[in-house]
Write a protein that holds these residues in place. Structure first.
Motif, PDB file in Angstrom:
ATOM      1  N   CYS A 294      -6.491  -0.782   1.868  1.00 52.38           N
ATOM      2  CA  CYS A 294      -6.372  -1.748   0.629  1.00 52.38           C
ATOM      3  C   CYS A 294      -7.059  -2.859   0.808  1.00 52.38           C
ATOM      4  O   CYS A 294      -7.620  -3.368   0.005  1.00 52.38           O
TER       5      CYS A 294
ATOM      6  N   GLN B 204      -2.516   1.940   8.744  1.00 51.08           N
ATOM      7  CA  GLN B 204      -1.416   3.000   8.628  1.00 51.08           C
ATOM      8  C   GLN B 204      -1.995   4.282   8.677  1.00 51.08           C
ATOM      9  O   GLN B 204      -1.353   5.236   9.013  1.00 51.08           O
TER      10      GLN B 204
ATOM     11  N   GLY C 104       0.893  -1.058  -0.274  1.00 51.42           N
ATOM     12  CA  GLY C 104      -0.104   0.090  -0.125  1.00 51.42           C
ATOM     13  C   GLY C 104       0.926   1.108  -0.023  1.00 51.42           C
ATOM     14  O   GLY C 104       2.119   1.187   0.598  1.00 51.42           O
ATOM     15  N   CYS C 105       0.393   2.321  -0.716  1.00 47.50           N
ATOM     16  CA  CYS C 105       1.325   3.644  -0.743  1.00 47.50           C
ATOM     17  C   CYS C 105       1.710   4.185   0.513  1.00 47.50           C
ATOM     18  O   CYS C 105       2.620   4.769   0.574  1.00 47.50           O
ATOM     19  N   VAL C 106       0.618   4.212   1.659  1.00 44.71           N
ATOM     20  CA  VAL C 106       1.019   4.856   2.811  1.00 44.71           C
ATOM     21  C   VAL C 106       2.100   4.144   3.619  1.00 44.71           C
ATOM     22  O   VAL C 106       3.029   4.689   3.725  1.00 44.71           O
TER      23      VAL C 106
ATOM     24  N   CYS D  39      -2.975  -2.425   5.355  1.00 44.36           N
ATOM     25  CA  CYS D  39      -3.783  -1.285   5.220  1.00 44.36           C
ATOM     26  C   CYS D  39      -5.441  -1.550   5.143  1.00 44.36           C
ATOM     27  O   CYS D  39      -5.751  -2.429   4.471  1.00 44.36           O
TER      28      CYS D  39
ATOM     29  N   PRO E  11      -8.047   5.798  -3.410  1.00 42.14           N
ATOM     30  CA  PRO E  11      -8.119   7.313  -3.164  1.00 42.14           C
ATOM     31  C   PRO E  11      -8.995   7.704  -4.553  1.00 42.14           C
ATOM     32  O   PRO E  11      -9.865   8.768  -4.128  1.00 42.14           O
TER      33      PRO E  11
ATOM     34  N   CYS F   1      -0.796   1.690  -6.683  1.00 39.59           N
ATOM     35  CA  CYS F   1      -1.890   1.848  -5.763  1.00 39.59           C
ATOM     36  C   CYS F   1      -2.906   1.274  -5.923  1.00 39.59           C
ATOM     37  O   CYS F   1      -3.503   0.972  -7.110  1.00 39.59           O
ATOM     38  N   CYS F   2      -3.576   0.981  -5.104  1.00 36.90           N
ATOM     39  CA  CYS F   2      -4.822   0.181  -5.008  1.00 36.90           C
ATOM     40  C   CYS F   2      -5.999   0.723  -5.833  1.00 36.90           C
ATOM     41  O   CYS F   2      -6.939   0.171  -6.458  1.00 36.90           O
TER      42      CYS F   2
HETATM   43  S1  SF4 Z   1      -5.621   2.523   0.082  1.00 35.03           S
HETATM   44 FE1  SF4 Z   1      -4.197   4.003   0.681  1.00 35.03          FE
HETATM   45  S2  SF4 Z   1      -2.521   2.755   1.350  1.00 35.03           S
HETATM   46 FE2  SF4 Z   1      -3.909   1.459   0.113  1.00 35.03          FE
HETATM   47  S3  SF4 Z   1      -2.651   1.589  -2.099  1.00 35.03           S
HETATM   48 FE3  SF4 Z   1      -4.283   2.971  -1.990  1.00 35.03          FE
HETATM   49  S4  SF4 Z   1      -3.512   4.814  -1.248  1.00 35.03           S
HETATM   50 FE4  SF4 Z   1      -2.152   3.142  -0.981  1.00 35.03          FE
END
Ligand code: SF4
Ligand code: SF4
Ligand code: SF4
Length: 394
Positions: A236, A362, A160-162, A233, A200, A196-197
């Motif tokens: 995610c 996260q 996950g991005c965070v 996450c 967002p 990124c999943c």
């Molecule tokens: S939900 Fe948030 S943490 Fe998970 S991949 Fe997407 S942006 Fe990243």
């Protein structure tokens, strides 16, 4: 509401096209009792120009521009508290998200930060607009054999991005892979092939643009062939577990677990052994994991299985947990609103006199830590992965 607005709902006033967009079962909106339960449940209602209850009435009265020029739906953290409590079963959080979709599709004002996030995710495949080749930066400083990346294993960790890109959260995936290494559990990662999943974008009202991210991620995971995809996450998790099968119209072919489920399982099987840790802790339920996915118990099972640890629940927990403010992209658009909500949630957590606040996300960790910094509060905020790694027998 302005006194010049029409107050009596007549058939001519009904804007069926608009209502059908924001609530597919639009007749449900007509059944709204105007009881205000949604507004009373909403963590950001007092910052909105129209409360959720007032917004539904404007929609019913066909006041499209009044609705679309409101900032109410941009302040929705997608916490699901309103939906869970609405006596008419109206999907109020989904209506908020669909209002964003309508704004994006019809040229209404969209916050600049969301347009920049969209560009970052589409171009660099992460929310921070970093070169995605740096996606394993979080693993520097721990001993992780390089063959873990894109190699077949039964478990694949979707970071996950965070966690991958925000230093404040690096220790969450670091903890999980160290647990795996210590317990001799095979795992793999996608590295820079992890995109990124798309959650967002989904939250921002840009669901269509999420499809190619879903296709890419699912294709890469299938190629690696794990039995289990695990994510730390909660957003995610929600995306992989609920949204991807719906968006792609097919089952994924592997199990999707949140890290708390996997760790709870490993503890029960005896793969992980825990040491005596006489702490008093409280637990914050992430909305995407708890209210929206029904996973209230696995993190609590982990805490209760630690010898000597005492879990003190907050006044609002499980289905009634208060959002920390970190969801719905509000941190990108209205950071002061997130601060307002997170400080209230932090105070509630502190009312239990904990030595640590535990969560399973996260983004919750980031949000609660920022509230602690803002209020100059000294408190540990730990993800369940960090907690298990700290108290695991080594
Ligand atoms: S939900 Fe948030 S943490 Fe998970 S991949 Fe997407 S942006 Fe990243
Ligand atoms: S809780 Fe449901 S019925 Fe009550 S005002 Fe909100 S949308 Fe209407
Ligand atoms: S989902 Fe949460 S933040 Fe959004 S309107 Fe409902 S209660 Fe408010």
């Amino acid at each position: 509401m302005s006194p010049s607005l029409p107050r009596v709902l007549t058939d001519e006033l009904l804007d069926r096209e608009f209502m059908a967009q924001v609530e597919p079962d639009w007749r449900k909106l007509l059944s709204c009792l105007q009881c205000g339960t949604c507004s009373a449940s909403c963590p950001t209602a007092e910052l909105m120009d129209y409360s959720p209850r007032q917004l539904w009435e404007l929609i019913r009265l066909g006041l499209r521009d009044e609705v679309m020029n409101s900032r109410t739906f941009w302040l929705c953290t997608q916490c699901y508290a309103c939906t869970a409590r609405c006596p008419r079963g109206i999907m109020t959080n989904e209506t908020m998200r669909r209002l964003r979709e309508w704004a994006v599709a019809n040229g209404y004002s969209v916050p600049q930060s969301l347009l920049m996030m969209r560009q970052a995710v589409n171009y660099n495949h992460n929310i921070l607009n970093e070169d995605n080749k740096t996606r394993l930066i979080w693993s520097e400083g721990i001993e992780m054999p390089p063959e873990r990346v894109q190699e077949p294993a039964d478990i694949l960790l979707f970071t996950g991005c965070v966690s991958a890109l925000y230093p404040m959260a690096y220790s969450i995936p670091q903890s999980l892979v160290q647990i795996f290494e210590q317990a001799h559990v095979g795992y793999s990662l996608l590295g820079s092939e992890e995109w990124c999943c798309g959650y967002p974008l989904y939250s921002a009202g840009m669901k269509d643009e999420m499809v190619k991210l879903a296709q890419h991620n699912v294709e890469r995971v299938r190629a690696a062939g794990p039995k289990i995809l695990v994510t730390t996450c909660s957003s995610c998790y929600y995306t992989w577990h609920h949204l991807y099968p719906e968006i792609l119209g097919e089952t994924l072919g592997f199990e999707v677990l949140h890290a708390s489920e996997l760790l709870s399982r490993m503890i029960q099987e005896g793969t992980i052994r825990l040491t005596e840790t006489p702490w008093r802790v409280t637990y914050h339920d992430p909305c995407d994991l708890g209210r929206k996915s029904g996973l209230f118990d696995p993190p609590r099972e982990i805490i209760r299985s630690i010898p000597g640890m005492h879990l003190e629940e907050m006044p609002r927990s499980r289905e009634n947990a208060m959002c920390c403010g970190g969801g719905g992209d509000v941190a990108m658009t209205e950071p002061e609103a997130v601060e307002h909500v997170s400080v209230e949630r932090l105070q509630e957590a502190l009312s239990t006199n904990p030595e640590a606040i535990i969560s399973s996300c996260q983004q919750c960790k980031r949000t609660l830590l920022q509230a602690a910094r803002k209020t100059r509060t000294r408190i540990r905020v730990l993800d369940v992965c960090e907690l298990v790694w700290q108290v695991m027998e080594k």
